[in-house]
Write an enzyme that holds these catalytic residues in place. Sequence first.
Site, PDB file in Angstrom:
ATOM      1  N   LYS A   1       0.814  -1.215   0.000  1.00  0.00           N
ATOM      2  CA  LYS A   1       0.000   0.000   0.000  1.00  0.00           C
ATOM      3  C   LYS A   1       0.847   1.265   0.000  1.00  0.00           C
ATOM      4  O   LYS A   1       0.395   2.315  -0.435  1.00  0.00           O
ATOM      5  CB  LYS A   1      -0.968  -0.033   1.176  1.00  0.00           C
ATOM      6  CG  LYS A   1      -1.974  -1.177   1.003  1.00  0.00           C
ATOM      7  CD  LYS A   1      -3.133  -1.096   1.940  1.00  0.00           C
ATOM      8  CE  LYS A   1      -4.254  -2.029   1.539  1.00  0.00           C
ATOM      9  NZ  LYS A   1      -4.087  -3.400   2.059  1.00  0.00           N
TER      10      LYS A   1
HETATM   11  C1  LIG Z   1      -4.705  -4.520   1.556  1.00  0.00           C
HETATM   12  C2  LIG Z   1      -3.980  -5.779   1.445  1.00  0.00           C
HETATM   13  C3  LIG Z   1      -4.393  -6.796   0.560  1.00  0.00           C
HETATM   14  C4  LIG Z   1      -5.638  -6.681  -0.266  1.00  0.00           C
HETATM   15  O1  LIG Z   1      -5.575  -5.695  -1.234  1.00  0.00           O
HETATM   16  P1  LIG Z   1      -6.914  -5.183  -1.959  1.00  0.00           P
HETATM   17  O2  LIG Z   1      -6.489  -4.082  -2.844  1.00  0.00           O
HETATM   18  O3  LIG Z   1      -7.832  -4.737  -0.859  1.00  0.00           O
HETATM   19  O4  LIG Z   1      -7.481  -6.351  -2.677  1.00  0.00           O
HETATM   20  C5  LIG Z   1      -3.606  -7.927   0.461  1.00  0.00           C
HETATM   21  N1  LIG Z   1      -2.498  -8.096   1.211  1.00  0.00           N
HETATM   22  C6  LIG Z   1      -2.078  -7.158   2.063  1.00  0.00           C
HETATM   23  C7  LIG Z   1      -0.868  -7.400   2.871  1.00  0.00           C
HETATM   24  C8  LIG Z   1      -2.802  -5.967   2.221  1.00  0.00           C
HETATM   25  O5  LIG Z   1      -2.371  -5.026   3.069  1.00  0.00           O
END
Ligand SMILES: *Cc1c(COP(=O)(O)O)cnc(C)c1O
Length: 457
Positions: free
Chosen positions: A108
């Site tokens: 993210k």
């Molecule tokens: C947020 C997250 C996901 C999922 O991502 P999306 O975009 O919500 O599908 C998967 N793995 C980790 C470690 C995350 O932080």
Amino acid sequence: MEYISTRNNKKTFKFRDVFIKGLADDGGLFIPKSPHKVDINELKGLEYNDLAKKVIYPFIGDFMTEMDLDKIIDQSYSVFRKKNVIDLIKVGDRSVLELFHGPTLAFKDVAMQLLGNFYEYYLNNQNEKLNIVVATSGDTGAAAIDAIKGKNNINIFVLHPHNRVSSVQRKLMTTGKDKNVFNIAVNGNFDDCQNLVKTMFADKDFSNDIKMSGVNSINWARIIAQSVYYFYSYFLIEDDNRPINFSVPTGNFGDVYAGYLAKKMGLPINKLIVATNQNDILHRAISRGSYEVENVFETISPSMDIQVASNFERLLYDLNEGDDLQTIDAMKNIKEKGKYIINQEKLDKINANFLSSRMSEEEVLKTINEVYKKFNIVLDPHSAIGYGAFDKINLDGNNIVLATAHPCKFPDAIKKAIDIKTDLPKELMFVMNEKENYDTIENDVEKVKQHIKERIQ
Ligand SMILES: *Cc1c(COP(=O)(O)O)cnc(C)c1O
């Protein structure tokens, strides 16, 4: 580029509104009005930052100049521990795309660092103050805080589900000392947190009053930033004879949608695998057409403990071939009946691009264990779900797994799987001993609103 809402394809918006609003006033999600294609040959072989500039600029051209964007991208990615932001390593017969080399150890950061600097740019040219309110299943919060902390004219409020994020995830959110950061632990699960934020947005008196802005995974700016690493990793392993598939650990359907966007722009990805944990609404939808909300289980991959996959609406709009009325109808069904049945014709269309898999808790632990024993690589539980999907679905070709978090964020799961202790990178060790700062609030929107108002007066 012009944007519309998935629930109204007549009214157009500029990127600036799309970015600052996050969600359209009609409750829909923003998408480009018409498809945008890139010239693949122009993008091959570029360094990550140069590629990001080329991919992102057409989407935001009316928001800043190309030179401003260049500067912002270089600045945003200078805080990563890898020169080219990400790393692609070979693990057995597949490649693992490590996306967790940013400041808060999850993919993210890749989008969020950019968003933080977009906000700064926007506010420098604007006489206003913004309040970001965001729900997190664990990783969004830390990434958003790191991107916004210490910036002028902007506060950030992060709602996380109390006792349902790992302690490392929580400490990465709650140990900062910046005065513009506020952490709220909600007595509820992630979907409750997400609903609180949605309700506050929908309350126009409140959201206009506090100048509320959102950075959750429906924010289009996040999607375009994430599409870049699909291009980058594709070009790294491209060969003419074998198709390339991606497996993406999925919760809110944001990251995998970014892959789909890359494909729509012209990147010839073969299949995208939507890899879920036991919270498998997307697996049920994509494998047999039943998008049906069930209760949320707590798992060792908490960032995917989600039942309402917000970004799915963007795919539904596509399946309805741009018919906003059909999309409104589908979303109404989901909201009122908790259910939407996808007919066979639409399901075939989905399966042309997406396949899906689901993993139980035991399978996740087993995958972490096997990969460690065979290859001496420690996968975090989310990444393990992506990795194991290629064992469940046999796809010829070059297969890339998105590794979405650093294993040290989930020490209990790693200990259980392989009985080793995973340390944080040196630079982040200190957070384990810092004082935490957060308030616990009931799952009650009036209380949360009150709490926020008191802190921004
Ligand atoms: C947020 C997250 C996901 C999922 O991502 P999306 O975009 O919500 O599908 C998967 N793995 C980790 C470690 C995350 O932080």
